[in-house]
Design a protein around this motif. Structure first.
Motif, PDB file in Angstrom:
ATOM      1  N   UNK A  19       1.402  10.965   0.528  1.00  0.00           N
ATOM      2  CA  UNK A  19       1.658  12.003   0.916  1.00  0.00           C
ATOM      3  C   UNK A  19       2.837  12.798  -0.741  1.00  0.00           C
ATOM      4  N   UNK A  20       2.433  13.678  -0.987  1.00  0.00           N
ATOM      5  CA  UNK A  20       3.147  14.234  -2.322  1.00  0.00           C
ATOM      6  C   UNK A  20       4.278  14.737  -2.587  1.00  0.00           C
ATOM      7  N   UNK A  21       4.791  15.413  -0.653  1.00  0.00           N
ATOM      8  CA  UNK A  21       6.057  15.978  -1.487  1.00  0.00           C
ATOM      9  C   UNK A  21       7.025  15.597  -0.062  1.00  0.00           C
ATOM     10  N   UNK A  22       7.893  15.378  -0.073  1.00  0.00           N
ATOM     11  CA  UNK A  22       9.298  14.352   0.859  1.00  0.00           C
ATOM     12  C   UNK A  22       8.780  15.449   2.307  1.00  0.00           C
ATOM     13  N   UNK A  23       8.235  14.098   3.503  1.00  0.00           N
ATOM     14  CA  UNK A  23       8.406  15.066   4.991  1.00  0.00           C
ATOM     15  C   UNK A  23       6.764  15.181   4.358  1.00  0.00           C
ATOM     16  N   UNK A  24       6.493  15.286   3.469  1.00  0.00           N
ATOM     17  CA  UNK A  24       4.455  15.444   4.141  1.00  0.00           C
ATOM     18  C   UNK A  24       4.104  14.753   4.771  1.00  0.00           C
ATOM     19  N   UNK A  25       2.606  15.791   5.064  1.00  0.00           N
ATOM     20  CA  UNK A  25       1.500  14.807   5.878  1.00  0.00           C
ATOM     21  C   UNK A  25       0.046  14.388   4.698  1.00  0.00           C
ATOM     22  N   UNK A  79       1.217  -1.030  -0.407  1.00  0.00           N
ATOM     23  CA  UNK A  79       0.211  -0.135  -0.016  1.00  0.00           C
ATOM     24  C   UNK A  79       1.083   1.857   0.362  1.00  0.00           C
ATOM     25  N   UNK A  80       1.077   2.596  -0.900  1.00  0.00           N
ATOM     26  CA  UNK A  80       1.862   3.109  -1.203  1.00  0.00           C
ATOM     27  C   UNK A  80       1.196   4.275  -0.217  1.00  0.00           C
ATOM     28  N   UNK A  81       2.799   5.059   0.242  1.00  0.00           N
ATOM     29  CA  UNK A  81       2.074   5.662   1.382  1.00  0.00           C
ATOM     30  C   UNK A  81       2.590   7.505   0.299  1.00  0.00           C
ATOM     31  N   UNK A  82       2.779   7.178   0.296  1.00  0.00           N
ATOM     32  CA  UNK A  82       3.760   8.574  -0.866  1.00  0.00           C
ATOM     33  C   UNK A  82       3.223   8.866  -2.428  1.00  0.00           C
ATOM     34  N   UNK A  83       3.642   9.833  -2.961  1.00  0.00           N
ATOM     35  CA  UNK A  83       3.026   9.278  -4.370  1.00  0.00           C
ATOM     36  C   UNK A  83       4.678   9.282  -5.194  1.00  0.00           C
ATOM     37  N   UNK A  84       5.468   9.170  -4.729  1.00  0.00           N
ATOM     38  CA  UNK A  84       6.752   8.022  -5.849  1.00  0.00           C
ATOM     39  C   UNK A  84       6.100   6.703  -5.104  1.00  0.00           C
TER      40      UNK A  84
END
Lengths: 305, 535
Positions: free
Chosen positions: B341-347, B204-209
């Motif tokens: 989350x889209x940006x590094x360290x983003x919520x 399950x992805x947690x970031x856009x990457x």
């Protein structure tokens, strides 16, 4: 004076039944076309529903100025005009051609069949037509693109290309209304004297010659009148269909005045602004129709007035 | 307007009806009489009291009153005067609503009622913009003026200050009754085909990457598919909010709670990162090439036939897809997906959608304003909340300990509404959403529980604007919004290169971004200054 009023009474008495027949039509125009025109006063007011037309404050030409100073004004005008212009150039001759073709058909059953099939789309709601167009043209599983792929070409993202929108719109308009609009020409065709065709045959005229020299002149008054009326409607493009077909990728060509009015006027409840734009467009349409009629009166004997 | 001849006829009749009903209420000597139909007073002709329902068990000695109300009508559960909810409300408050429903669109009927000066006492308005507009024009009652007569509302506003503030208009007045709870159904979430992810062994992805990698894998396994599909063209505003909140920015002017300032999202670097990501999705064929014009039907087909596996939409779509598809494909399993989350360290955040824009308003021309306020106050009491959410004990719900449960005959929320009228237009302001939850499937219940974990810290302020500010929003705001949407489309589909980003920012600024931000800021500051408990 007395004589003129008695003459009026005589006209009235002699034609009383004609007047009675005309009355519903007159009332219709007075109540539903002329009376609402007084509402145009709200274009010069900051219209407020609760205070009513008379209670709202005057603002002069504010809303007209707002519209003309809008950065989108010229692109919107251009899009509206071009879309209407293409519709006129390609959409106007189409029903005439179909009527001529139908007129040449020998088999009455075939003619009736074609007529019925071609004017069925007229009764489909714009919402459905727009939806059909988008689905058929879709690059992810649309009918047209499936065919394109089957022939070995790359699918085309039709609804994402600003350059394609006007073409798609005009074609769908023609498809939708061609059958309906032939009715007037078919009616005009029945009025052409058959003796003229016989005379032309005796003179050895071919089919094409007969169309050119007998049929077309026979229906030319109908063609000219509908042309003038259509010119008056160049800027009056059905709002729903464009609105439903557009998406941000094609705003360049697909955003027209009526869709703009919808976004700014209706969604925000700004009745004065919306009405002002409408009146402005009405005046332009009037100039168009007046000009077209003027030219037609000079060039031929057919005109609206 | 032209088409609504019927409405005109109806409006012509309303003064007559009101007169008859008022006359009926005037001679109020029949309070104690049980079951004689207290609201159908004998002095009123039968035709003049259309809403009199059958048997009324008058338990209390509440004076019976009748208010005229224009309510919304939902095609899925169309208004019925025989719904038990009307009887339940009458039992508690003594009030009968003489309901009209719109003959066409609600907003048309409202315009007509206001313009013709034949406003019913209570009117349901679809959004705050409408109610604020009519309120500032003088058509509606300022509820704050009566708050001293409304102890329950007063206490409620202390409990829900944000909801109450959102109901304020630009002049610091409150024209619409605030609400809470019902908006839960408006939640939008990410969802995914859990069965497919499990089968292909995708995390399950947690970031856009990670999402990008997952979509790539799916695309490789299912070359015909577009793994991610959304209804961008159908609900662009909602989609923009979803997409931007994932990247820590906003879809337009938004309030940054950390920096405590108003910012304009679509010219920020985070927004650029979002555009870049969607461009990558587009270029790699991970989203349908016509996602801008995709019709709802097409999207549904893609989601249900395994052509797409991830989407963003309203939360109830979980049951919508599962119920429809599991019959023929028992493996089909649509589940809540935490927002990446889209940006590094983003919520990981979902937008704050769980509020309701519409609500009841009171006509300034009404002759029974005080009575109406007392009536509405009931709905802000715990008792009113329970009635509006669950109905009546023994008739619609049962109690075991502290938890309430619908009677077994009610299994589906839509059916329940259709049968009882519970939670239909005009019957609620404050809702205990557990009542809805209790009837949902496990998957949907789970989605609601999970979704609350990804809520933003607070609701975006929705300051009300003055007429002048509204003009800026509608003219400048529209021009900016159009350029934003057009540019997003062009950047993503590649007809404009992202190297022109700086030029785009400048174009946006020239269109008046600063003017727009100032407008929001002024309006916001004005609303902040208003004390809720004044007067």
């Amino acid at each position: 004076m007395a004589s003129s009023s008695s003459r009026f009474r005589r006209i009235w008495q002699n034609n009383i039944y004609l007047w009675l027949l005309f009355l519903p039509c007159l009332l219709y125009y007075l109540i539903f076309r002329y009376a609402p025109m007084f509402g145009l006063v709200i274009t010069f007011k900051d219209y407020n529903l609760f205070r009513g037309v008379w209670g709202s404050p005057w603002v002069g030409l504010k809303y007209y100025r707002l519209f003309l100073n809008n950065p989108d004004f010229w692109p919107l005008m251009k899009n509206t005009f071009l879309l209407g212009f293409y519709k006129l150039v390609f959409g106007f001759p189409a029903p005439i051609l179909l009527a001529l073709l139908l007129n040449e058909l020998r088999k009455a059953t075939m003619k009736r069949f074609v007529q019925t099939v071609s004017y069925l789309p007229h009764f489909i709601s714009n919402v459905i037509v727009a939806s059909m167009v988008i689905m058929f043209l879709s690059p992810s599983g649309g009918l047209i693109n499936n065919m394109i792929e089957w022939f070995g070409f790359k699918p085309i993202n039709f609804m994402n290309e600003p350059g394609m929108f006007r073409g798609i719109y005009v074609v769908s308009e023609i498809w939708q209304h061609i059958g309906w609009e032939t009715i007037i020409y078919l009616a005009a065709l029945t009025a052409v004297d058959p003796q003229l065709y016989e005379a032309a045959s005796i003179d050895g005229a071919s089919r094409m010659r007969k169309i050119w020299h007998v049929t077309l002149p026979g229906i030319s008054p109908a063609i000219v009148i509908t042309l003038i009326l259509n010119i008056g409607q160049v800027l009056e493009i059905g709002f729903e269909k464009v609105y439903l077909m557009q998406n941000p990728a094609i705003y360049d060509t697909a955003d027209i005045i009526s869709t703009y009015v919808y976004r700014v006027g209706m969604e925000q409840g700004n009745f004065s602004y919306g009405s002002a734009i409408d009146l402005f467009m009405g005046i332009i349409c009037f100039i168009f129709i007046y000009g077209a009629n003027w030219i037609s009166r000079r060039a031929s004997e057919t005109s609206l007035w | 307007m032209r088409k609504n001849l019927k409405t005109y006829a109806g409006l012509a009749l309303t003064p007559i009806l009101t007169a008859a009903l008022l006359a009926a209420c005037g001679g109020n000597s029949n309070n104690g009489e049980p079951s004689s139909g207290a609201n159908a007073s004998p002095s009123a002709s039968p035709s003049a009291a259309p809403s009199s329902s059958g048997s009324v068990q008058e338990a209390s000695a509440l004076p019976s009153k009748t208010f005229k109300a224009l309510l919304d009508n939902n095609a899925t559960f169309p208004y019925s005067k025989d719904w038990p909810i009307w009887k339940w409300i009458k039992d508690k408050t003594g009030v009968t609503l003489d309901v009209q429903t719109p003959s066409g669109k609600l907003s048309d009927s409202l315009n007509l009622a206001v313009a013709s000066n034949a406003m019913p006492d209570l009117m349901y308005m679809p959004n705050r913009q409408e109610s604020n507009k009519f309120g500032q024009q003088g058509a509606l009652v300022d509820i704050l003026k009566y708050v001293d007569e409304m102890p329950n509302l007063k206490a409620w506003m202390e409990k829900y200050p944000d909801e109450a503030k959102a109901a304020l208009s630009a002049d610091g007045k409150m024209y619409m009754f605030p609400n809470q709870g019902f908006g839960e159904t408006n939640r939008m979430i990410w969802m995914y085909r859990k069965d497919v992810f499990d089968k292909e062994g995708i995390q399950v992805p947690t970031t856009y990457d990670e999402l990008y990698q997952a979509l790539k894998t799916l695309k490789a396994k299912y070359p015909d598919s577009y793994p991610l599909s959304i209804r961008y063209g159908q609900i662009p505003d909602e989609m923009n909010m979803n997409m931007t909140v994932n990247f820590g920015t906003g879809e337009g002017a938004y309030y940054d709670f950390d920096k405590k300032e108003w910012r304009y999202g679509p010219i920020e670097d985070n927004y650029k990162a979002m555009v870049e990501t969607w461009k990558k999705f587009y270029d790699d064929g991970l989203i349908p090439p016509d996602f801008l014009s995709l019709q709802t039907k097409q999207w549904q087909d893609m989601m249900s036939t395994g052509k797409s596996f991830v989407t963003i939409d309203y939360i109830s779509r979980i049951d919508f897809f599962n119920n429809a598809m599991q019959q023929e494909n028992p493996d089909f399993n649509m589940q809540f997906l935490p927002p990446p989350a889209g940006i590094p360290g983003g919520k990981q955040l979902n937008p704050y959608f769980h509020y309701l824009e519409g609500g009841l308003t009171v006509a300034s021309t009404s002759k029974q304003i005080d009575d109406i306020m007392k009536y509405m106050d009931f709905f802000y009491s715990e008792e009113g909340r329970t009635l509006a959410s669950w109905g009546v004990e023994g008739e619609s719900y049962e109690k075991s300990g502290d938890t309430l449960k619908f009677l077994p005959k009610y299994t589906d929320i839509t059916e329940t509404r259709k049968e009882t009228g519970l939670q239909t237009s005009g019957t609620y302001t404050w809702i205990d959403f557990d009542s809805d939850l209790s009837l949902f499937s496990e998957s949907l219940k789970n989605a609601y529980t999970e979704a609350t974990k990804y809520d933003p810290p607070a609701m975006q302020p929705r300051p009300a604007f003055t007429e002048q500010e509204n003009e800026v929003i509608s003219l400048t705001g529209q021009a900016i919004k159009k350029h934003r949407d057009e540019s997003f489309a062009k950047f993503v589909t590649g007809s404009r290169s992202l190297s022109e980003w700086d030029k785009y920012v400048e174009e946006m600024k020239n269109l008046g971004v600063d003017k727009l931000l100032d407008t929001y800021k002024t309006a916001y500051d004005r609303v902040q200054k208003v004390e809720l408990n004044v007067k």
